[in-house]
Motif scaffolding. Structure first.
Motif, PDB file in Angstrom:
ATOM      1  N   TYR A 179       7.713  27.577  39.076  1.00 18.34           N
ATOM      2  CA  TYR A 179       7.440  26.437  39.625  1.00 18.34           C
ATOM      3  C   TYR A 179       7.582  27.860  41.101  1.00 18.34           C
ATOM      4  CZ  TYR A 179       5.688  23.606  36.590  1.00 18.34           C
ATOM      5  OH  TYR A 179       4.933  22.913  34.837  1.00 18.34           O
ATOM      6  N   THR A 180       7.854  27.844  41.535  1.00 18.40           N
ATOM      7  CA  THR A 180       8.432  28.166  43.561  1.00 18.40           C
ATOM      8  C   THR A 180       8.565  29.787  43.178  1.00 18.40           C
ATOM      9  OG1 THR A 180      10.756  27.273  42.978  1.00 18.40           O
ATOM     10  CG2 THR A 180       9.226  25.231  43.220  1.00 18.40           C
ATOM     11  N   GLY A 181       9.303  30.331  42.134  1.00 17.55           N
ATOM     12  CA  GLY A 181      10.138  31.809  42.448  1.00 17.55           C
ATOM     13  C   GLY A 181      11.321  31.551  42.830  1.00 17.55           C
ATOM     14  N   THR A 231      16.697  26.852  43.793  1.00 16.88           N
ATOM     15  CA  THR A 231      17.476  26.056  44.837  1.00 16.88           C
ATOM     16  C   THR A 231      16.128  25.214  44.329  1.00 16.88           C
ATOM     17  OG1 THR A 231      18.253  26.481  46.466  1.00 16.88           O
ATOM     18  CG2 THR A 231      16.918  27.629  46.088  1.00 16.88           C
ATOM     19  N   MET A 232      15.965  24.474  45.140  1.00 17.88           N
ATOM     20  CA  MET A 232      15.440  22.914  45.573  1.00 17.88           C
ATOM     21  C   MET A 232      15.008  23.334  47.099  1.00 17.88           C
ATOM     22  SD  MET A 232      16.117  19.551  44.072  1.00 17.88           S
ATOM     23  CE  MET A 232      15.555  18.535  45.102  1.00 17.88           C
ATOM     24  N   MET A 233      16.043  23.814  47.922  1.00 18.41           N
ATOM     25  CA  MET A 233      15.768  23.663  49.733  1.00 18.41           C
ATOM     26  C   MET A 233      16.099  24.839  50.627  1.00 18.41           C
ATOM     27  SD  MET A 233      15.249  19.715  49.972  1.00 18.41           S
ATOM     28  CE  MET A 233      16.617  19.200  51.210  1.00 18.41           C
ATOM     29  N   GLY A 234      16.177  26.496  49.893  1.00 19.94           N
ATOM     30  CA  GLY A 234      16.510  27.396  50.265  1.00 19.94           C
ATOM     31  C   GLY A 234      17.830  27.466  50.881  1.00 19.94           C
ATOM     32  N   GLY A 248       8.228  32.593  57.518  1.00 13.84           N
ATOM     33  CA  GLY A 248       7.588  31.956  57.627  1.00 13.84           C
ATOM     34  C   GLY A 248       7.822  30.350  56.759  1.00 13.84           C
ATOM     35  N   GLY A 249       8.880  29.876  56.220  1.00 14.13           N
ATOM     36  CA  GLY A 249       9.832  28.730  55.431  1.00 14.13           C
ATOM     37  C   GLY A 249      10.620  28.501  55.315  1.00 14.13           C
ATOM     38  N   GLN A 250      10.390  27.974  54.439  1.00 12.01           N
ATOM     39  CA  GLN A 250      12.051  27.133  54.116  1.00 12.01           C
ATOM     40  C   GLN A 250      13.922  28.384  54.497  1.00 12.01           C
ATOM     41  OE1 GLN A 250      12.786  25.126  50.420  1.00 12.01           O
ATOM     42  NE2 GLN A 250      12.343  27.000  49.282  1.00 12.01           N
ATOM     43  N   TRP A 251      13.298  29.653  54.141  1.00 14.65           N
ATOM     44  CA  TRP A 251      14.054  30.501  53.651  1.00 14.65           C
ATOM     45  C   TRP A 251      14.832  31.257  55.567  1.00 14.65           C
ATOM     46  CZ3 TRP A 251      17.078  30.583  50.004  1.00 14.65           C
ATOM     47  CH2 TRP A 251      16.651  30.586  48.600  1.00 14.65           C
ATOM     48  N   GLY A 302      17.005  23.929  54.301  1.00 18.43           N
ATOM     49  CA  GLY A 302      15.297  23.607  53.629  1.00 18.43           C
ATOM     50  C   GLY A 302      14.660  22.841  53.718  1.00 18.43           C
ATOM     51  N   GLY A 303      13.481  21.990  53.231  1.00 15.09           N
ATOM     52  CA  GLY A 303      13.230  20.750  53.683  1.00 15.09           C
ATOM     53  C   GLY A 303      11.955  20.826  54.184  1.00 15.09           C
ATOM     54  N   VAL A 304      11.117  20.529  53.755  1.00 16.57           N
ATOM     55  CA  VAL A 304       9.579  19.853  54.353  1.00 16.57           C
ATOM     56  C   VAL A 304       9.609  20.389  55.557  1.00 16.57           C
ATOM     57  CG1 VAL A 304       7.533  19.573  54.687  1.00 16.57           C
ATOM     58  CG2 VAL A 304       8.570  19.182  52.547  1.00 16.57           C
ATOM     59  N   PRO A 305      10.408  19.657  56.471  1.00 16.51           N
ATOM     60  CA  PRO A 305      10.540  19.745  57.751  1.00 16.51           C
ATOM     61  C   PRO A 305      11.398  20.749  58.352  1.00 16.51           C
ATOM     62  CG  PRO A 305      11.624  17.710  57.728  1.00 16.51           C
ATOM     63  CD  PRO A 305      11.222  18.099  55.906  1.00 16.51           C
ATOM     64  N   ILE A 306      12.100  21.444  57.771  1.00 23.09           N
ATOM     65  CA  ILE A 306      12.624  22.807  58.193  1.00 23.09           C
ATOM     66  C   ILE A 306      11.272  23.834  58.052  1.00 23.09           C
ATOM     67  CG2 ILE A 306      14.710  24.591  57.627  1.00 23.09           C
ATOM     68  CD1 ILE A 306      14.994  22.678  59.218  1.00 23.09           C
ATOM     69  N   ALA A 307      10.542  23.853  56.331  1.00 22.33           N
ATOM     70  CA  ALA A 307       9.592  24.927  56.599  1.00 22.33           C
ATOM     71  C   ALA A 307       8.852  24.841  57.551  1.00 22.33           C
ATOM     72  CB  ALA A 307       8.450  24.936  55.044  1.00 22.33           C
ATOM     73  N   VAL A 308       8.333  23.539  58.255  1.00 21.90           N
ATOM     74  CA  VAL A 308       7.342  23.337  59.229  1.00 21.90           C
ATOM     75  C   VAL A 308       7.672  24.044  60.278  1.00 21.90           C
ATOM     76  CG1 VAL A 308       6.097  21.519  60.516  1.00 21.90           C
ATOM     77  CG2 VAL A 308       6.064  21.348  58.001  1.00 21.90           C
TER      78      VAL A 308
HETATM   79  C1  FAD Z   1      11.789  18.992  42.647  1.00 17.30           C
HETATM   80  C2  FAD Z   1      12.090  18.887  44.412  1.00 17.30           C
HETATM   81  C3  FAD Z   1      12.271  17.713  45.088  1.00 17.30           C
HETATM   82  C4  FAD Z   1      12.068  18.043  46.452  1.00 17.30           C
HETATM   83  N1  FAD Z   1      11.498  16.834  47.505  1.00 17.30           N
HETATM   84  C5  FAD Z   1      12.017  16.986  48.740  1.00 17.30           C
HETATM   85  C6  FAD Z   1      12.079  16.103  49.646  1.00 17.30           C
HETATM   86  O1  FAD Z   1      12.172  14.821  49.663  1.00 17.30           O
HETATM   87  N2  FAD Z   1      12.219  16.146  51.001  1.00 17.30           N
HETATM   88  C7  FAD Z   1      12.061  17.510  51.309  1.00 17.30           C
HETATM   89  O2  FAD Z   1      12.060  17.844  52.901  1.00 17.30           O
HETATM   90  N3  FAD Z   1      12.107  18.533  50.786  1.00 17.30           N
HETATM   91  C8  FAD Z   1      11.933  18.346  49.155  1.00 17.30           C
HETATM   92  N4  FAD Z   1      11.831  19.032  48.429  1.00 17.30           N
HETATM   93  C9  FAD Z   1      12.143  20.548  49.344  1.00 17.30           C
HETATM   94  C10 FAD Z   1      10.138  21.132  50.047  1.00 17.30           C
HETATM   95  O3  FAD Z   1       9.361  20.946  48.481  1.00 17.30           O
HETATM   96  C11 FAD Z   1      10.848  23.065  50.247  1.00 17.30           C
HETATM   97  O4  FAD Z   1      11.571  22.801  50.833  1.00 17.30           O
HETATM   98  C12 FAD Z   1       9.875  23.335  51.043  1.00 17.30           C
HETATM   99  O5  FAD Z   1       8.731  22.759  50.305  1.00 17.30           O
HETATM  100  C13 FAD Z   1       9.746  24.659  51.018  1.00 17.30           C
HETATM  101  O6  FAD Z   1       8.595  25.140  51.769  1.00 17.30           O
HETATM  102  P1  FAD Z   1       7.987  26.767  51.651  1.00 17.30           P
HETATM  103  O7  FAD Z   1       6.740  26.710  52.472  1.00 17.30           O
HETATM  104  O8  FAD Z   1       9.705  27.218  51.960  1.00 17.30           O
HETATM  105  O9  FAD Z   1       8.219  27.137  50.793  1.00 17.30           O
HETATM  106  P2  FAD Z   1       7.360  26.801  49.194  1.00 17.30           P
HETATM  107  O10 FAD Z   1       6.689  24.963  48.997  1.00 17.30           O
HETATM  108  O11 FAD Z   1       8.208  26.432  47.685  1.00 17.30           O
HETATM  109  O12 FAD Z   1       6.003  27.457  49.283  1.00 17.30           O
HETATM  110  C14 FAD Z   1       5.530  28.887  48.801  1.00 17.30           C
HETATM  111  C15 FAD Z   1       4.905  29.187  48.404  1.00 17.30           C
HETATM  112  O13 FAD Z   1       4.839  30.869  47.738  1.00 17.30           O
HETATM  113  C16 FAD Z   1       4.168  30.933  46.193  1.00 17.30           C
HETATM  114  N5  FAD Z   1       4.684  32.518  45.768  1.00 17.30           N
HETATM  115  C17 FAD Z   1       5.910  32.686  45.197  1.00 17.30           C
HETATM  116  N6  FAD Z   1       5.667  33.621  45.009  1.00 17.30           N
HETATM  117  C18 FAD Z   1       5.242  34.856  45.512  1.00 17.30           C
HETATM  118  C19 FAD Z   1       4.276  35.700  44.992  1.00 17.30           C
HETATM  119  N7  FAD Z   1       4.553  36.804  45.163  1.00 17.30           N
HETATM  120  N8  FAD Z   1       2.692  35.692  45.472  1.00 17.30           N
HETATM  121  C20 FAD Z   1       1.967  34.237  46.287  1.00 17.30           C
HETATM  122  N9  FAD Z   1       2.811  33.784  46.006  1.00 17.30           N
HETATM  123  C21 FAD Z   1       3.872  33.455  46.069  1.00 17.30           C
HETATM  124  C22 FAD Z   1       5.015  29.790  45.885  1.00 17.30           C
HETATM  125  O14 FAD Z   1       4.135  29.485  44.197  1.00 17.30           O
HETATM  126  C23 FAD Z   1       4.721  28.704  46.756  1.00 17.30           C
HETATM  127  O15 FAD Z   1       3.526  28.289  46.860  1.00 17.30           O
HETATM  128  C24 FAD Z   1      12.335  19.472  47.027  1.00 17.30           C
HETATM  129  C25 FAD Z   1      11.813  20.567  46.195  1.00 17.30           C
HETATM  130  C26 FAD Z   1      11.973  20.565  45.033  1.00 17.30           C
HETATM  131  C27 FAD Z   1      11.526  21.656  44.190  1.00 17.30           C
END
Ligand code: FAD
Length: 178
Positions: A64-66, A71-74, A99-102, A107-113
């Motif tokens: 779902y996330t690639g 990993t759930m949280m980077g 500009g995201g969790q990495w 990781g997590g939403v606060p770190i990504a924001v």
């Molecule tokens: C089951 C689960 C539960 C979680 N629960 C919590 C929680 O309770 N609290 C919390 O703080 N965090 C939680 N997390 C972690 C949180 O969801 C992530 O840390 C956060 O969403 C990371 O945000 P991001 O923008 O960096 O990446 P993502 O939200 O992963 O966004 C990356 C996006 O890039 C897209 N993408 C990937 N590759 C490509 C490509 N080649 N081309 C175009 N698009 C691409 C993906 O489809 C995705 O939409 C959870 C994660 C999981 C999996």
């Protein structure tokens, strides 16, 4: 992800994980073990209340996330990762920022924001210094949103964006519950 040979998946020619019958069986076994523990230790009879459940593994998160290794949280905020300076915004590709969790550890939403805001600041610092100053002051708590919007540095926005209905909302609209 590497548990039991990548959860008993195989890989296709493109390196994608293929979910085999053994994978599905392993998921089921683990879910059943967890349910059994919870029933024994915390919630007797839990199973009798469950009509349906889904099981997610690192392979599911990867699909779902690639995300690397599903990993759930980077990257883990460990001493090893801190010392190796895993957290970074700049990449070897000029003008390509993370500009995201990495970009950070944990990781997590606060770190990504936080990382998204910091990446925007890094771009503004280079491309638009007046906007950078205003945004940085806001991030440091020195000014309010109202003042930021009054500054005329940012383009006007009329808040006209409308969220599209989710698949669940669409299905509810076409099949309303009587
Ligand atoms: C089951 C689960 C539960 C979680 N629960 C919590 C929680 O309770 N609290 C919390 O703080 N965090 C939680 N997390 C972690 C949180 O969801 C992530 O840390 C956060 O969403 C990371 O945000 P991001 O923008 O960096 O990446 P993502 O939200 O992963 O966004 C990356 C996006 O890039 C897209 N993408 C990937 N590759 C490509 C490509 N080649 N081309 C175009 N698009 C691409 C993906 O489809 C995705 O939409 C959870 C994660 C999981 C999996």
């Amino acid at each position: 992800m590497n548990y039991k040979n990548n959860w008993q998946t195989t890989t296709d020619v493109n390196g994608n994980y293929v979910r085999t019958d053994a994978y599905k069986q392993l998921k089921k076994e683990i879910a059943e073990t967890i349910l059994q523990h919870v029933e024994e230790l915390v919630a007797p009879g839990l199973r009798s209340h469950i009509l349906f459940y889904e099981v997610a593994t690192p392979v599911t998160h990867w699909r779902y996330t690639g995300n690397k290794n599903g990993t759930m949280m980077g990257a883990k905020p460990s001493r090893k990762n801190m010392k190796s300076r895993i957290a970074h915004y700049h990449t070897p590709v000029k003008n390509l920022l993370i500009g995201g969790q990495w970009a950070e550890l944990g990781g997590g939403v606060p770190i990504a924001v936080k990382a998204g805001a910091n990446a925007a600041l890094l771009i503004l610092q280079k491309e638009n210094k007046p906007a950078f100053k205003i945004f940085a002051n806001y991030m440091d708590g020195k000014t309010s949103v109202a003042d930021v919007l009054k500054s005329e540095t940012f383009k006007e926005y009329d808040n006209s964006w409308i969220r599209k209905p989710t698949p669940a909302e669409k299905s509810k609209q076409s099949n309303p519950v009587p």
